[in-house]
Design an enzyme around this catalytic site. Structure first.
Site, PDB file in Angstrom:
ATOM      1  N   TYR A 150      -2.245  -1.178  10.333  1.00  0.00           N
ATOM      2  CA  TYR A 150      -2.256  -1.372   8.883  1.00  0.00           C
ATOM      3  C   TYR A 150      -0.955  -0.887   8.258  1.00  0.00           C
ATOM      4  CZ  TYR A 150      -3.775  -0.453   4.028  1.00  0.00           C
ATOM      5  OH  TYR A 150      -3.882  -0.397   2.666  1.00  0.00           O
ATOM      6  N   SER A 190       0.851  -1.189   0.000  1.00  0.00           N
ATOM      7  CA  SER A 190       0.000   0.000   0.000  1.00  0.00           C
ATOM      8  C   SER A 190       0.884   1.235   0.000  1.00  0.00           C
ATOM      9  CB  SER A 190      -0.880   0.021   1.256  1.00  0.00           C
ATOM     10  OG  SER A 190      -1.512   1.274   1.449  1.00  0.00           O
TER      11      SER A 190
END
Length: 263
Positions: free
Chosen positions: A164, A151
């Site tokens: 995350y 990401s």
């Protein structure tokens, strides 16, 4: 000829979003695809779409945050096809998961140990567990391509979702370590970092792109990305076209991380 002709490719998180787009694209490019996610009904829909386009493969419902789930997936692929040529590690959770599971996408001081462990098990442990088992086949054949989907949150800090971002940053450095460790055995490992992609994972964010001012704050291109645009990056790294790419990270974020502050 397809860019993945005669390849056996595992795609995790194949039932929706980037994973499903990758699953379908790889099949169109000639791969025999093995898709995995938790929900059988969604996997069946993805497999039906592949078959409708003339593709072939299979699906396996499994929880990849556990070693038993990883074993179920990889053992099924090897039993059916004898080897694995490509692995796209894509399964994971993000902001939609945080909405359904309050606290899981929080700042660090608001993150409970339970939420930390749960998100890490899905977003990081699953990559390790599946890659570990796939590598056994790839090392035996001295060939393979592993694509770890991380990401833009692995490249830059975010104001929330600290578990995350920790997982995504770890994936990026794990990719580098794998790349230098297995290159001489013919195995390449690369990394794709999506930005704001129009998937269920960020369904609460994408409506903001309807406002031109908000859109330019989120991405210099002023729109959300499409799952197919990330799938295309995954295809490049999976294919022999990227034969000299190893340990690379490709940002597919519309330029979001290229700037020091929004214009």
């Amino acid at each position: 000829m397809g860019r993945l002709d005669n390849k056996i490719a595992i795609v995790t998180g194949a039932s929706t979003g980037i994973g499903r787009a990758t699953f379908e694209l790889f099949a169109r490019e000639g791969a025999t695809v093995v898709g995995c996610a938790r929900t059988q009904s969604k996997l069946d829909e993805a497999m039906a779409a592949v078959e409708a386009s003339g593709g072939k493969g299979m699906v396996v419902a499994a929880d990849l945050s556990s070693d038993d789930g990883a074993a179920k997936l990889v053992d099924a692929a090897l039993a059916a096809y004898g080897r694995v040529d490509v692995l796209v590690n894509n399964a994971g959770v993000g902001w939609a998961y945080g909405e359904a599971n309050p606290g899981s996408m929080a700042k660090l001081h608001d993150t409970t140990p339970e939420n930390w462990r749960t998100v890490m098990s899905i977003d990081l442990d699953s990559y390790y567990l599946v890659a570990r088992r796939v590598l056994a086949s790839m090392l035996e054949n001295e060939s393979g391509s592993i694509v770890n989907v991380a990401s833009m949150g692995g490249v830059t800090g975010l104001y929330d979702g600290h578990t995350y971002t920790a997982a995504k940053g770890a994936i990026m450095n794990l990719t580098r370590s794998m790349a230098i460790s297995y290159a001489r055995q013919g195995i390449r490992t690369n990394n794709v970092c999506p930005g704001f992609i129009d998937t269920p994972m960020i369904a609460s964010v994408t409506p903001a792109f309807a406002d031109p001012e908000a859109a330019i704050q989120l991405s210099p291109i002023a729109r959300a990305g499409r799952p197919e645009e990330v799938a295309a990056a995954n295809l490049f790294f999976a294919s022999d076209e990227s034969s000299y790419c190893n340990g690379a990270s490709l940002l597919v974020d519309g330029g979001t991380t290229a700037r020091s502050f929004p214009g």
